[in-house]
Structure formats: structure tokens, C-alpha cells
Design a protein around this motif. Structure first.
Motif, PDB file in Angstrom:
ATOM      1  N   GLY A 156     -21.916  11.432  43.284  1.00  0.00           N
ATOM      2  CA  GLY A 156     -21.484  10.873  41.921  1.00  0.00           C
ATOM      3  C   GLY A 156     -19.997  10.054  41.907  1.00  0.00           C
ATOM      4  N   THR A 167     -23.850   7.201  44.975  1.00  0.00           N
ATOM      5  CA  THR A 167     -25.227   6.881  43.607  1.00  0.00           C
ATOM      6  C   THR A 167     -24.452   5.617  43.147  1.00  0.00           C
ATOM      7  OG1 THR A 167     -23.289   7.979  42.139  1.00  0.00           O
ATOM      8  CG2 THR A 167     -25.459   8.748  42.840  1.00  0.00           C
ATOM      9  N   THR A 171     -26.383  17.913  44.969  1.00  0.00           N
ATOM     10  CA  THR A 171     -25.406  16.834  44.883  1.00  0.00           C
ATOM     11  C   THR A 171     -24.450  17.103  43.125  1.00  0.00           C
ATOM     12  OG1 THR A 171     -27.132  14.733  44.701  1.00  0.00           O
ATOM     13  CG2 THR A 171     -25.782  14.441  43.030  1.00  0.00           C
ATOM     14  N   ASP A 196     -21.975  15.782  40.473  1.00  0.00           N
ATOM     15  CA  ASP A 196     -22.055  14.715  39.956  1.00  0.00           C
ATOM     16  C   ASP A 196     -20.916  15.170  38.358  1.00  0.00           C
ATOM     17  OD1 ASP A 196     -21.723  11.796  38.727  1.00  0.00           O
ATOM     18  OD2 ASP A 196     -24.326  11.687  38.996  1.00  0.00           O
ATOM     19  N   GLU A 206     -27.800   7.602  40.019  1.00  0.00           N
ATOM     20  CA  GLU A 206     -27.460   8.654  39.667  1.00  0.00           C
ATOM     21  C   GLU A 206     -28.950   9.865  39.377  1.00  0.00           C
ATOM     22  OE1 GLU A 206     -23.075   8.795  37.890  1.00  0.00           O
ATOM     23  OE2 GLU A 206     -24.337   8.100  36.369  1.00  0.00           O
ATOM     24  N   LYS A 207     -29.860   8.922  38.965  1.00  0.00           N
ATOM     25  CA  LYS A 207     -30.816   9.618  38.335  1.00  0.00           C
ATOM     26  C   LYS A 207     -31.638  10.060  39.990  1.00  0.00           C
ATOM     27  CE  LYS A 207     -32.775   9.860  34.341  1.00  0.00           C
ATOM     28  NZ  LYS A 207     -33.181   9.621  33.364  1.00  0.00           N
ATOM     29  N   ALA A 239     -30.211  12.276  42.254  1.00  0.00           N
ATOM     30  CA  ALA A 239     -29.718  14.229  41.349  1.00  0.00           C
ATOM     31  C   ALA A 239     -31.661  14.292  42.043  1.00  0.00           C
ATOM     32  CB  ALA A 239     -30.011  14.308  40.024  1.00  0.00           C
ATOM     33  N   SER A 296     -33.013  16.032  44.827  1.00  0.00           N
ATOM     34  CA  SER A 296     -31.735  17.794  45.637  1.00  0.00           C
ATOM     35  C   SER A 296     -32.777  18.927  45.365  1.00  0.00           C
ATOM     36  CB  SER A 296     -30.275  16.564  45.116  1.00  0.00           C
ATOM     37  OG  SER A 296     -30.049  15.393  45.319  1.00  0.00           O
ATOM     38  N   MET A 322     -28.620  19.796  41.548  1.00  0.00           N
ATOM     39  CA  MET A 322     -27.837  19.345  41.146  1.00  0.00           C
ATOM     40  C   MET A 322     -26.753  19.876  40.428  1.00  0.00           C
ATOM     41  SD  MET A 322     -28.043  16.702  37.828  1.00  0.00           S
ATOM     42  CE  MET A 322     -26.670  15.015  37.766  1.00  0.00           C
ATOM     43  N   VAL A 376     -23.097  19.847  38.364  1.00  0.00           N
ATOM     44  CA  VAL A 376     -22.308  18.382  37.649  1.00  0.00           C
ATOM     45  C   VAL A 376     -20.938  19.415  37.461  1.00  0.00           C
ATOM     46  CG1 VAL A 376     -21.603  18.365  34.906  1.00  0.00           C
ATOM     47  CG2 VAL A 376     -23.887  17.260  36.289  1.00  0.00           C
ATOM     48  N   PHE A 404     -30.258  12.927  30.686  1.00  0.00           N
ATOM     49  CA  PHE A 404     -30.448  13.751  32.525  1.00  0.00           C
ATOM     50  C   PHE A 404     -31.670  15.334  32.380  1.00  0.00           C
ATOM     51  CE2 PHE A 404     -28.816  10.972  34.342  1.00  0.00           C
ATOM     52  CZ  PHE A 404     -28.571  10.388  35.751  1.00  0.00           C
ATOM     53  N   CYS A 425     -30.187  18.982  35.817  1.00  0.00           N
ATOM     54  CA  CYS A 425     -28.540  19.827  36.032  1.00  0.00           C
ATOM     55  C   CYS A 425     -29.119  21.405  36.264  1.00  0.00           C
ATOM     56  CB  CYS A 425     -27.903  19.136  34.898  1.00  0.00           C
ATOM     57  SG  CYS A 425     -26.664  20.251  35.671  1.00  0.00           S
TER      58      CYS A 425
END
Length: 240
Positions: free
Chosen positions: A28, A56, A83, A85, A107-108, A111, A114, A117, A119, A213, A217
Motif C-alpha cells: 500500500g 500501489t 495486499t 495497506d 490501491e483499489k 486490492a 488480491s 486485503m 488494513v 472501499f 477489506c
């Protein structure tokens, strides 16, 4: 490391414990992600891991390569296992606002490409409802003024009329993303219906991507100043 935020460091260290040899990783962008990249590079060196990483942003790619991590394009890798981030806001349902660093488009994409994701964030990023942080919307330079007007009309239709739509600037000039686009920041205070707003933004032709998002996540690791973490996931919160 006196200059490193201990909460961000705790979240970063917990996240890289998920990394296994041979993984394909998305890296990220942002202050917390940069700490994670440094911790990841140290882990790779100490354990001799073989990883393939997609960044990213140009800034993340440059940092990672300077630390000896192997960076490839997403197309070269094909698909990612994980990912990691940061986020500007995360709610209890793991919905996010991202894009404070202007990298939310890449980033999107990363993500979504993947299997998982994760965070990483400090406690100040956890909110009951999204919206206090400005919502970034990446837009094309062509039709820039028209896109702003369409955004205002969309906000009116959602009962968010009168909220500022501010072009992002750097050093007095319009901020330009890695993809050569501009960013409009929506100062909404609160977003009553994030899915409805996401649909409305996506329907505007000049909008390339927005910083909501939703349903992307899988886990959020929240670091605390004492070095402990809280993990937010489908099963609720778990303290570590």
C-alpha cells in the motif's frame, strides 16, 4: 525508533506476520504503509524470504526497491495472495475511506486483484460512520469543471447538497495522480448511505475512481501506542 509512531509500527509488525515465503504481495501507500514496507524488508532480509510485490504508487515502488524488495507490475505477477495497506477511515463493517495520499485508484485495483486485503491503522482511523475524512474522487482533466458540476448535482440528489467539492492542490497547483488525473475532495462530514454514494459517483463519466472501499477489506489490524493490537474482522474485534 523514536520517530516512528508506535501504534502504526505495532499494526505493521502484526500484519507482516501474515507474510509467508513465496507470497505475491500488494504494498500500500501512505505513512503507515511505508512503515510496513520497511518492516517487511527487514523480515525478508532476516528470514531469506522470496516474495513478488506489486506497489500501489511510484513512491511505494521506489521505497521498496531501495530496501531490496522485488517489485513487479501487477500484470507481471497476475494475481496476489495478500495486499497490506493503510486507510484514512475504517468502520466496524470494514468499509474504508482511502486516498489521502492520492493513490486510491491503484490501491483499489491492487486490492481487488488480491485473495485478501488487510488494513493497518492507528486507533484514530476507526470511526462509527464514514465521512469525517474528506472523500477523494479521482477525475479526468478533460471536462474538469463539468465533472465538478455533475458531482454537486449527484450530492444534491443524495441530500448532501451544499457540501464543499474542493480540487486538491499541491504547492498552489492542481495535484496530479500517478495516472495523470486530478482529485476532487468531498467534505461531507458524514456519509449516510455509502453504497448509494458509491453508485452515484461511478455513474459520472468524468470520475475515474473514488475512495470508498466497500466490501473489499477482509481484516483491519489496529495498532496501539503500547505495542498491542486489535484485529477487526468478520468475527468482530480480537485483542492481541
Amino acid at each position: 525508533m523514536p520517530d516512528i509512531d508506535p501504534a502504526k509500527l505495532a499494526a505493521s509488525r502484526a500484519a507482516i506476520e501474515l507474510v509467508r515465503d513465496g507470497m505475491r504481495l500488494g504494498l500500500g501507500t501512505g505513512s503507515t504503509a511505508s512503515i510496513m514496507v520497511r518492516e517487511l524488508a527487514a523480515k525478508v532480509k532476516a528470514e531469506g524470504l522470496s516474495l513478488r510485490c506489486a506497489a500501489t504508487s511510484k513512491a511505494t515502488a521506489e521505497l521498496a526497491e531501495s530496501l531490496g524488495l522485488r517489485i513487479e507490475t501487477l500484470d507481471q505477477i497476475g494475481w496476489l495472495d495478500l495486499t497490506i495497506d493503510g486507510a484514512d477511515e475504517v468502520d466496524s463493517e470494514l468499509n474504508l475511506i482511502k486516498g489521502g495520499g492520492g493513490a486510491h485508484l491503484r490501491e483499489k485495483i491492487v486490492a481487488m486483484a488480491s485473495d485478501r486485503m488487510v488494513v493497518i491503522a492507528d486507533p484514530g482511523k476507526v470511526v462509527q460512520q464514514l465521512g469525517a475524512f474528506h472523500l477523494p474522487v479521482e477525475v479526468l482533466a478533460f471536462g474538469f469543471e463539468a465533472t465538478q458540476e455533475l458531482l454537486r448535482r449527484a450530492l444534491d440528489d443524495l441530500g448532501l447538497g451544499g457540501k464543499p467539492v474542493r480540487p486538491r492542490r499541491r504547492g498552489g497547483d492542481l495535484a496530479v495522480t500517478d495516472e495523470g488525473n486530478y482529485i476532487l475532495d468531498l467534505a461531507l462530514d458524514v456519509i449516510p448511505d455509502a453504497p448509494a454514494l458509491a453508485r452515484a459517483l461511478a455513474a459520472i463519466p468524468g470520475v475515474v475512481e473514488h475512495g470508498l472501499f466497500l466490501g473489499i477489506c477482509d481484516m483491519a489490524i489496529i495498532g496501539r501506542a503500547d505495542g498491542s493490537t486489535i484485529t477487526l474482522g468478520a468475527g468482530g474485534a480480537e485483542e492481541v
